[in-house]
Design a protein around this motif. Structure first.
Motif, PDB file in Angstrom:
ATOM      1  N   ASN A 170       0.868  -1.175   0.000  1.00  0.00           N
ATOM      2  CA  ASN A 170       0.000   0.000   0.000  1.00  0.00           C
ATOM      3  C   ASN A 170       0.907   1.228   0.000  1.00  0.00           C
ATOM      4  O   ASN A 170       2.113   1.104  -0.162  1.00  0.00           O
ATOM      5  CB  ASN A 170      -0.965  -0.025   1.202  1.00  0.00           C
ATOM      6  N   ALA A 171       0.333   2.407   0.182  1.00  0.00           N
ATOM      7  CA  ALA A 171       1.114   3.637   0.062  1.00  0.00           C
ATOM      8  C   ALA A 171       2.186   3.818   1.118  1.00  0.00           C
ATOM      9  O   ALA A 171       3.103   4.620   0.968  1.00  0.00           O
ATOM     10  CB  ALA A 171       0.183   4.845   0.067  1.00  0.00           C
ATOM     11  N   SER A 172       2.149   3.036   2.216  1.00  0.00           N
ATOM     12  CA  SER A 172       3.140   3.229   3.265  1.00  0.00           C
ATOM     13  C   SER A 172       3.928   1.975   3.621  1.00  0.00           C
ATOM     14  O   SER A 172       4.841   2.042   4.436  1.00  0.00           O
ATOM     15  CB  SER A 172       2.459   3.767   4.536  1.00  0.00           C
ATOM     16  N   VAL A 173       3.628   0.824   3.010  1.00  0.00           N
ATOM     17  CA  VAL A 173       4.350  -0.414   3.306  1.00  0.00           C
ATOM     18  C   VAL A 173       4.875  -1.021   2.019  1.00  0.00           C
ATOM     19  O   VAL A 173       4.094  -1.270   1.076  1.00  0.00           O
ATOM     20  CB  VAL A 173       3.436  -1.445   4.020  1.00  0.00           C
ATOM     21  N   GLY A 174       6.199  -1.225   1.952  1.00  0.00           N
ATOM     22  CA  GLY A 174       6.769  -1.799   0.743  1.00  0.00           C
ATOM     23  C   GLY A 174       8.154  -2.344   0.971  1.00  0.00           C
ATOM     24  O   GLY A 174       8.708  -2.268   2.073  1.00  0.00           O
ATOM     25  N   LEU A 175       8.708  -2.929  -0.071  1.00  0.00           N
ATOM     26  CA  LEU A 175      10.053  -3.497  -0.059  1.00  0.00           C
ATOM     27  C   LEU A 175      10.858  -2.865  -1.194  1.00  0.00           C
ATOM     28  O   LEU A 175      10.316  -2.542  -2.235  1.00  0.00           O
ATOM     29  CB  LEU A 175      10.009  -5.012  -0.290  1.00  0.00           C
ATOM     30  N   ALA A 176      12.150  -2.743  -0.974  1.00  0.00           N
ATOM     31  CA  ALA A 176      13.051  -2.276  -2.019  1.00  0.00           C
ATOM     32  C   ALA A 176      14.347  -3.056  -1.897  1.00  0.00           C
ATOM     33  O   ALA A 176      14.786  -3.398  -0.806  1.00  0.00           O
ATOM     34  CB  ALA A 176      13.325  -0.774  -1.888  1.00  0.00           C
ATOM     35  N   SER A 177      14.950  -3.370  -3.023  1.00  0.00           N
ATOM     36  CA  SER A 177      16.254  -4.038  -3.018  1.00  0.00           C
ATOM     37  C   SER A 177      17.194  -3.220  -3.866  1.00  0.00           C
ATOM     38  O   SER A 177      16.782  -2.498  -4.762  1.00  0.00           O
ATOM     39  CB  SER A 177      16.143  -5.468  -3.545  1.00  0.00           C
TER      40      SER A 177
END
Length: 181
Positions: A170-177
Protein backbone atom coordinates in the motif's frame (compact mmCIF):
# COMPACT_ATOMS: atom_id res chain seq x y z
CA UNK A 1 11.06 -10.81 -25.59
CA UNK A 2 9.85 -14.34 -25.06
CA UNK A 3 6.15 -15.16 -24.80
CA UNK A 4 4.94 -18.29 -23.00
CA UNK A 5 2.77 -20.35 -25.30
CA UNK A 6 1.83 -23.27 -23.07
CA UNK A 7 1.81 -24.33 -19.46
CA UNK A 8 2.03 -28.07 -18.86
CA UNK A 9 0.36 -29.13 -15.63
CA UNK A 10 -2.88 -30.62 -14.35
CA UNK A 11 -4.49 -27.17 -14.46
CA UNK A 12 -5.55 -25.35 -17.60
CA UNK A 13 -3.38 -22.93 -19.62
CA UNK A 14 -2.89 -19.82 -17.49
CA UNK A 15 -1.93 -17.37 -20.23
CA UNK A 16 0.70 -14.72 -20.82
CA UNK A 17 0.47 -13.13 -17.35
CA UNK A 18 1.33 -16.40 -15.62
CA UNK A 19 4.18 -16.95 -18.06
CA UNK A 20 5.83 -13.66 -17.22
CA UNK A 21 5.14 -13.91 -13.48
CA UNK A 22 6.51 -17.45 -13.31
CA UNK A 23 9.29 -17.11 -15.87
CA UNK A 24 12.00 -17.99 -13.36
CA UNK A 25 10.20 -21.13 -12.20
CA UNK A 26 9.51 -22.13 -15.80
CA UNK A 27 13.14 -21.76 -16.77
CA UNK A 28 14.28 -23.68 -13.70
CA UNK A 29 11.85 -26.57 -14.05
CA UNK A 30 11.34 -26.63 -17.83
CA UNK A 31 7.54 -26.65 -17.65
CA UNK A 32 6.80 -24.04 -20.31
CA UNK A 33 7.53 -23.58 -23.95
CA UNK A 34 8.43 -20.10 -25.16
CA UNK A 35 8.19 -18.29 -28.50
CA UNK A 36 10.55 -15.43 -29.27
CA UNK A 37 8.99 -12.22 -30.58
CA UNK A 38 10.99 -9.20 -31.65
CA UNK A 39 9.02 -5.96 -31.79
CA UNK A 40 12.16 -4.33 -30.46
CA UNK A 41 14.85 -2.85 -32.74
CA UNK A 42 17.93 -5.06 -33.09
CA UNK A 43 20.69 -4.13 -30.67
CA UNK A 44 18.36 -2.26 -28.31
CA UNK A 45 18.21 -2.95 -24.60
CA UNK A 46 14.83 -3.94 -23.18
CA UNK A 47 14.87 -2.83 -19.54
CA UNK A 48 11.24 -2.34 -18.53
CA UNK A 49 8.03 -4.28 -18.95
CA UNK A 50 4.66 -4.56 -17.31
CA UNK A 51 1.58 -6.66 -17.93
CA UNK A 52 -1.57 -4.60 -18.59
CA UNK A 53 -3.94 -7.57 -18.91
CA UNK A 54 -3.65 -11.38 -19.28
CA UNK A 55 -2.53 -10.90 -22.90
CA UNK A 56 -1.38 -7.27 -22.93
CA UNK A 57 1.95 -5.66 -22.08
CA UNK A 58 4.01 -2.48 -22.38
CA UNK A 59 7.78 -2.84 -22.95
CA UNK A 60 10.39 -0.05 -23.04
CA UNK A 61 14.12 0.59 -23.20
CA UNK A 62 16.78 2.11 -25.44
CA UNK A 63 14.79 1.34 -28.61
CA UNK A 64 11.59 3.04 -27.47
CA UNK A 65 8.24 1.90 -26.12
CA UNK A 66 5.93 -0.77 -27.56
CA UNK A 67 2.57 -2.24 -26.54
CA UNK A 68 0.50 -5.31 -27.29
CA UNK A 69 -3.08 -6.16 -26.41
CA UNK A 70 -3.00 -9.73 -27.69
CA UNK A 71 0.55 -10.91 -26.93
CA UNK A 72 1.35 -11.26 -30.64
CA UNK A 73 0.99 -7.93 -32.46
CA UNK A 74 3.08 -4.98 -31.24
CA UNK A 75 2.47 -1.25 -31.82
CA UNK A 76 5.12 1.47 -31.41
CA UNK A 77 4.42 4.03 -28.69
CA UNK A 78 7.59 6.01 -29.49
CA UNK A 79 11.13 5.34 -30.70
CA UNK A 80 14.31 6.16 -28.81
CA UNK A 81 14.83 6.27 -25.09
CA UNK A 82 17.14 4.74 -22.54
CA UNK A 83 17.07 2.56 -19.48
CA UNK A 84 13.39 2.31 -18.52
CA UNK A 85 11.05 1.13 -15.83
CA UNK A 86 7.40 0.43 -16.60
CA UNK A 87 4.46 0.01 -14.25
CA UNK A 88 0.82 -0.62 -15.13
CA UNK A 89 -1.80 -0.16 -12.46
CA UNK A 90 -4.59 -1.50 -14.66
CA UNK A 91 -5.08 -2.06 -18.41
CA UNK A 92 -5.45 1.69 -18.96
CA UNK A 93 -3.11 3.48 -16.53
CA UNK A 94 0.56 2.95 -17.47
CA UNK A 95 3.66 4.92 -16.45
CA UNK A 96 7.12 4.76 -18.07
CA UNK A 97 10.20 6.38 -16.50
CA UNK A 98 13.24 6.68 -18.79
CA UNK A 99 16.41 8.44 -17.67
CA UNK A 100 15.21 11.95 -16.81
CA UNK A 101 11.82 11.91 -18.50
CA UNK A 102 8.59 10.10 -17.97
CA UNK A 103 5.42 9.44 -19.86
CA UNK A 104 2.04 8.26 -18.67
CA UNK A 105 -0.97 6.91 -20.48
CA UNK A 106 -4.61 6.64 -19.47
CA UNK A 107 -5.64 4.56 -22.50
CA UNK A 108 -3.32 1.55 -22.30
CA UNK A 109 -0.44 3.14 -24.22
CA UNK A 110 -2.35 4.45 -27.26
CA UNK A 111 -1.51 8.06 -26.36
CA UNK A 112 1.20 9.33 -24.02
CA UNK A 113 1.56 12.49 -21.91
CA UNK A 114 4.69 13.95 -20.29
CA UNK A 115 5.37 13.29 -16.61
CA UNK A 116 7.92 15.42 -14.73
CA UNK A 117 10.44 12.82 -13.55
CA UNK A 118 13.39 14.01 -11.39
CA UNK A 119 16.84 13.90 -13.05
CA UNK A 120 18.61 10.55 -12.92
CA UNK A 121 18.09 6.94 -13.88
CA UNK A 122 15.07 5.16 -12.39
CA UNK A 123 15.34 1.38 -12.90
CA UNK A 124 12.63 0.61 -10.32
CA UNK A 125 9.05 1.83 -10.21
CA UNK A 126 5.84 0.73 -8.57
CA UNK A 127 2.35 2.22 -8.87
CA UNK A 128 0.57 1.55 -5.58
CA UNK A 129 -2.83 2.74 -6.79
CA UNK A 130 -4.22 5.18 -9.34
CA UNK A 131 -2.76 8.12 -7.37
CA UNK A 132 0.45 7.07 -5.55
CA UNK A 133 3.64 5.76 -7.17
CA UNK A 134 7.30 5.31 -6.23
CA UNK A 135 10.55 5.53 -8.23
CA UNK A 136 13.84 4.01 -7.10
CA UNK A 137 17.34 4.39 -8.48
CA UNK A 138 20.25 6.35 -7.11
CA UNK A 139 17.55 8.05 -5.04
CA UNK A 140 13.91 7.67 -4.16
CA UNK A 141 10.90 9.66 -5.40
CA UNK A 142 7.16 9.63 -4.76
CA UNK A 143 4.17 10.90 -6.73
CA UNK A 144 0.77 11.56 -5.22
CA UNK A 145 -0.86 12.96 -8.38
CA UNK A 146 -0.99 9.97 -10.76
CA UNK A 147 2.63 10.38 -11.84
CA UNK A 148 2.29 13.92 -13.15
CA UNK A 149 4.92 15.29 -10.73
CA UNK A 150 7.47 13.60 -8.47
CA UNK A 151 9.22 14.63 -5.26
CA UNK A 152 12.58 13.18 -4.26
CA UNK A 153 12.81 11.82 -0.73
CA UNK A 154 15.71 11.06 1.57
CA UNK A 155 15.91 8.37 4.17
CA UNK A 156 17.59 5.43 2.44
CA UNK A 157 19.99 3.56 4.73
CA UNK A 158 23.67 4.54 4.41
CA UNK A 159 25.56 2.39 1.94
CA UNK A 160 22.75 1.94 -0.61
CA UNK A 161 24.18 2.72 -4.04
CA UNK A 162 21.16 2.07 -6.23
CA UNK A 163 17.65 0.68 -5.85
CA UNK A 164 17.09 -2.07 -8.43
CA UNK A 165 13.55 -3.29 -7.61
CA UNK A 166 10.62 -2.32 -5.42
CA UNK A 167 7.10 -3.46 -4.61
CA UNK A 168 4.53 -1.92 -2.30
CA UNK A 169 1.55 -3.44 -0.51
CA UNK A 170 0.00 0.00 0.00
CA UNK A 171 1.11 3.64 0.06
CA UNK A 172 3.14 3.23 3.27
CA UNK A 173 4.35 -0.41 3.31
CA UNK A 174 6.77 -1.80 0.74
CA UNK A 175 10.05 -3.50 -0.06
CA UNK A 176 13.05 -2.28 -2.02
CA UNK A 177 16.25 -4.04 -3.02
CA UNK A 178 19.45 -2.55 -4.30
CA UNK A 179 23.20 -2.57 -4.50
CA UNK A 180 25.19 -1.85 -1.34
CA UNK A 181 28.39 0.20 -1.35
Amino acid sequence: IFIMSSYRSASRDRGLATGVALALAGVCFGQWSWTQQSPYPTGSELSGLSMTSPTGAIIAGSGGCFRTTDGTNWVTGWLGGGRASVSARNPNFVLVAMNSFGRRSWDGGVTWHQALIPSGAWPAMHLVNDTVGYLGGSGFAVSTDTGLTWTTRSGWPNGILAIQAMAFKNASVGLASGVLL
